[in-house]
Motif scaffolding. Structure first.
Motif, PDB file in Angstrom:
ATOM      1  N   ASN A  91      -8.949 -27.310 -23.501  1.00 20.54           N
ATOM      2  CA  ASN A  91      -8.511 -28.696 -23.324  1.00 20.54           C
ATOM      3  C   ASN A  91      -9.230 -29.675 -24.248  1.00 20.54           C
ATOM      4  O   ASN A  91      -8.699 -30.730 -24.550  1.00 20.54           O
ATOM      5  CB  ASN A  91      -8.693 -29.139 -21.871  1.00 20.54           C
ATOM      6  CG  ASN A  91      -7.956 -30.420 -21.575  1.00 20.54           C
ATOM      7  OD1 ASN A  91      -6.777 -30.542 -21.898  1.00 20.54           O
ATOM      8  ND2 ASN A  91      -8.633 -31.372 -20.972  1.00 20.54           N
ATOM      9  N   VAL A  92     -10.406 -29.335 -24.725  1.00 23.14           N
ATOM     10  CA  VAL A  92     -11.143 -30.254 -25.596  1.00 23.14           C
ATOM     11  C   VAL A  92     -10.777 -30.028 -27.064  1.00 23.14           C
ATOM     12  O   VAL A  92     -10.338 -30.937 -27.756  1.00 23.14           O
ATOM     13  CB  VAL A  92     -12.672 -30.108 -25.389  1.00 23.14           C
ATOM     14  CG1 VAL A  92     -13.433 -30.964 -26.381  1.00 23.14           C
ATOM     15  CG2 VAL A  92     -13.047 -30.480 -23.956  1.00 23.14           C
ATOM     16  N   SER A  93     -10.915 -28.802 -27.540  1.00 18.41           N
ATOM     17  CA  SER A  93     -10.722 -28.519 -28.966  1.00 18.41           C
ATOM     18  C   SER A  93      -9.285 -28.190 -29.339  1.00 18.41           C
ATOM     19  O   SER A  93      -8.900 -28.323 -30.490  1.00 18.41           O
ATOM     20  CB  SER A  93     -11.615 -27.347 -29.382  1.00 18.41           C
ATOM     21  OG  SER A  93     -11.137 -26.138 -28.805  1.00 18.41           O
ATOM     22  N   GLY A  94      -8.502 -27.708 -28.374  1.00 18.94           N
ATOM     23  CA  GLY A  94      -7.141 -27.261 -28.676  1.00 18.94           C
ATOM     24  C   GLY A  94      -7.088 -25.846 -29.210  1.00 18.94           C
ATOM     25  O   GLY A  94      -6.025 -25.358 -29.584  1.00 18.94           O
ATOM     26  N   ALA A  95      -8.232 -25.161 -29.251  1.00 14.26           N
ATOM     27  CA  ALA A  95      -8.266 -23.772 -29.720  1.00 14.26           C
ATOM     28  C   ALA A  95      -7.568 -22.871 -28.700  1.00 14.26           C
ATOM     29  O   ALA A  95      -7.532 -23.163 -27.502  1.00 14.26           O
ATOM     30  CB  ALA A  95      -9.704 -23.317 -29.919  1.00 14.26           C
ATOM     31  N   GLY A 137     -13.218 -14.930 -26.289  1.00 13.42           N
ATOM     32  CA  GLY A 137     -13.250 -15.221 -27.713  1.00 13.42           C
ATOM     33  C   GLY A 137     -12.144 -16.177 -28.113  1.00 13.42           C
ATOM     34  O   GLY A 137     -11.236 -16.470 -27.331  1.00 13.42           O
ATOM     35  N   THR A 138     -12.219 -16.667 -29.339  1.00 12.54           N
ATOM     36  CA  THR A 138     -11.220 -17.580 -29.885  1.00 12.54           C
ATOM     37  C   THR A 138     -10.202 -16.777 -30.688  1.00 12.54           C
ATOM     38  O   THR A 138     -10.577 -15.995 -31.562  1.00 12.54           O
ATOM     39  CB  THR A 138     -11.891 -18.635 -30.784  1.00 12.54           C
ATOM     40  OG1 THR A 138     -12.852 -19.347 -30.008  1.00 12.54           O
ATOM     41  CG2 THR A 138     -10.879 -19.606 -31.362  1.00 12.54           C
ATOM     42  N   LEU A 139      -8.915 -16.988 -30.391  1.00 16.91           N
ATOM     43  CA  LEU A 139      -7.847 -16.293 -31.109  1.00 16.91           C
ATOM     44  C   LEU A 139      -7.332 -17.102 -32.294  1.00 16.91           C
ATOM     45  O   LEU A 139      -6.930 -16.534 -33.300  1.00 16.91           O
ATOM     46  CB  LEU A 139      -6.689 -15.979 -30.155  1.00 16.91           C
ATOM     47  CG  LEU A 139      -7.014 -15.061 -28.986  1.00 16.91           C
ATOM     48  CD1 LEU A 139      -5.802 -14.901 -28.073  1.00 16.91           C
ATOM     49  CD2 LEU A 139      -7.482 -13.698 -29.483  1.00 16.91           C
ATOM     50  N   ALA A 140      -7.314 -18.415 -32.145  1.00 16.50           N
ATOM     51  CA  ALA A 140      -6.826 -19.281 -33.224  1.00 16.50           C
ATOM     52  C   ALA A 140      -7.453 -20.665 -33.059  1.00 16.50           C
ATOM     53  O   ALA A 140      -7.754 -21.083 -31.943  1.00 16.50           O
ATOM     54  CB  ALA A 140      -5.304 -19.390 -33.175  1.00 16.50           C
ATOM     55  N   PRO A 141      -7.642 -21.382 -34.163  1.00 20.17           N
ATOM     56  CA  PRO A 141      -8.276 -22.698 -34.072  1.00 20.17           C
ATOM     57  C   PRO A 141      -7.406 -23.748 -33.384  1.00 20.17           C
ATOM     58  O   PRO A 141      -7.914 -24.745 -32.892  1.00 20.17           O
ATOM     59  CB  PRO A 141      -8.537 -23.074 -35.531  1.00 20.17           C
ATOM     60  CG  PRO A 141      -7.545 -22.276 -36.315  1.00 20.17           C
ATOM     61  CD  PRO A 141      -7.328 -21.009 -35.541  1.00 20.17           C
ATOM     62  N   ASP A 142      -6.085 -23.504 -33.351  1.00 20.15           N
ATOM     63  CA  ASP A 142      -5.176 -24.446 -32.699  1.00 20.15           C
ATOM     64  C   ASP A 142      -3.888 -23.715 -32.333  1.00 20.15           C
ATOM     65  O   ASP A 142      -3.637 -22.594 -32.780  1.00 20.15           O
ATOM     66  CB  ASP A 142      -4.893 -25.663 -33.591  1.00 20.15           C
ATOM     67  CG  ASP A 142      -4.333 -25.266 -34.937  1.00 20.15           C
ATOM     68  OD1 ASP A 142      -3.185 -24.764 -34.993  1.00 20.15           O
ATOM     69  OD2 ASP A 142      -5.045 -25.437 -35.950  1.00 20.15           O
ATOM     70  N   LEU A 143      -3.070 -24.368 -31.519  1.00 23.12           N
ATOM     71  CA  LEU A 143      -1.863 -23.727 -31.006  1.00 23.12           C
ATOM     72  C   LEU A 143      -0.815 -23.505 -32.082  1.00 23.12           C
ATOM     73  O   LEU A 143      -0.143 -22.473 -32.095  1.00 23.12           O
ATOM     74  CB  LEU A 143      -1.293 -24.556 -29.847  1.00 23.12           C
ATOM     75  CG  LEU A 143      -0.130 -23.960 -29.076  1.00 23.12           C
ATOM     76  CD1 LEU A 143      -0.411 -22.543 -28.589  1.00 23.12           C
ATOM     77  CD2 LEU A 143       0.241 -24.867 -27.907  1.00 23.12           C
ATOM     78  N   ALA A 144      -0.655 -24.432 -33.004  1.00 22.55           N
ATOM     79  CA  ALA A 144       0.331 -24.253 -34.076  1.00 22.55           C
ATOM     80  C   ALA A 144       0.000 -23.008 -34.903  1.00 22.55           C
ATOM     81  O   ALA A 144       0.883 -22.202 -35.208  1.00 22.55           O
ATOM     82  CB  ALA A 144       0.396 -25.494 -34.967  1.00 22.55           C
TER      83      ALA A 144
END
Length: 185
Positions: A144-148, A160-167
């Motif tokens: 909710n903060v970064s959009g990652a 873990g992080t899959l992508a820096p943003d939804l797009a």
């Protein structure tokens, strides 16, 4: 960012249809959808993404939880009625969730509130679920903060992080035919 998400989602729908034809969804005759078309077979209906005349709002979520909602969430869930979409992301089979009709959109919002309340209870960062995994103990979420876009273990938080943003996530996701879900995990 919101327009980039809507554009990436539309492109994902197009890639699915180009690769596999008309997608199918479980069909409940009591839950019609403007996205649904003629019944296909075995309780499923062919569907196409239906663009909503007015995008669905998540303002009620923000009010109920007394917190802002990342703009990528309404971009993903507020612009179309559609069936869930089977995808592969970095070798992981997932199902991208989509609201089927107005009632399903409301259920989605209620479930998002429940997810957020559980996150708060467990003192975990605010996330919103966007897709399910074969392993039911994991889900794909939006920070909710970064959009990652994150891979999260239920009740334990981000793995873990899959992508820096939804797009970016939607552009990199690969549509898979329904047959992929019949394979062993």
């Amino acid at each position: 960012m919101q327009n980039q998400v809507v554009t990436a989602l539309a492109a994902l729908f197009e890639r699915y249809q180009r690769n596999y034809g008309q997608p199918l969804a479980e069909h409940d005759p009591g839950e019609p959808s403007p996205a649904g078309q003629l019944p296909a077979h075995q309780g499923k209906v062919a569907w196409h993404p239906y663009t909503r005349a007015e995008p669905g709002s998540f303002d009620n979520l923000a009010q109920a939880l007394n917190m802002p909602v990342h703009p990528s969430l309404p971009a993903l869930f507020g612009h179309y009625y559609a069936g869930h979409l089977p995808l592969c992301y970095k070798g992981m089979f997932i199902t991208l969730l989509q609201p089927w009709n107005d009632a399903d959109f409301e259920r989605l919002q209620q479930n998002q509130i429940g997810h957020q309340l559980m996150q708060q209870k467990l003192k975990l960062p605010a996330t919103w679920f966007i897709a399910t995994c074969r392993d039911e103990r994991r889900l794909i979420t939006l920070d909710n903060v970064s959009g990652a876009v994150l891979l999260e273990r239920l009740g334990q938080g981000a793995i873990g992080t899959l992508a820096p943003d939804l797009a970016t996530f939607l552009h990199r996701a690969e549509p898979v035919g329904p047959h992929a879900y019949h394979l062993t995990p």
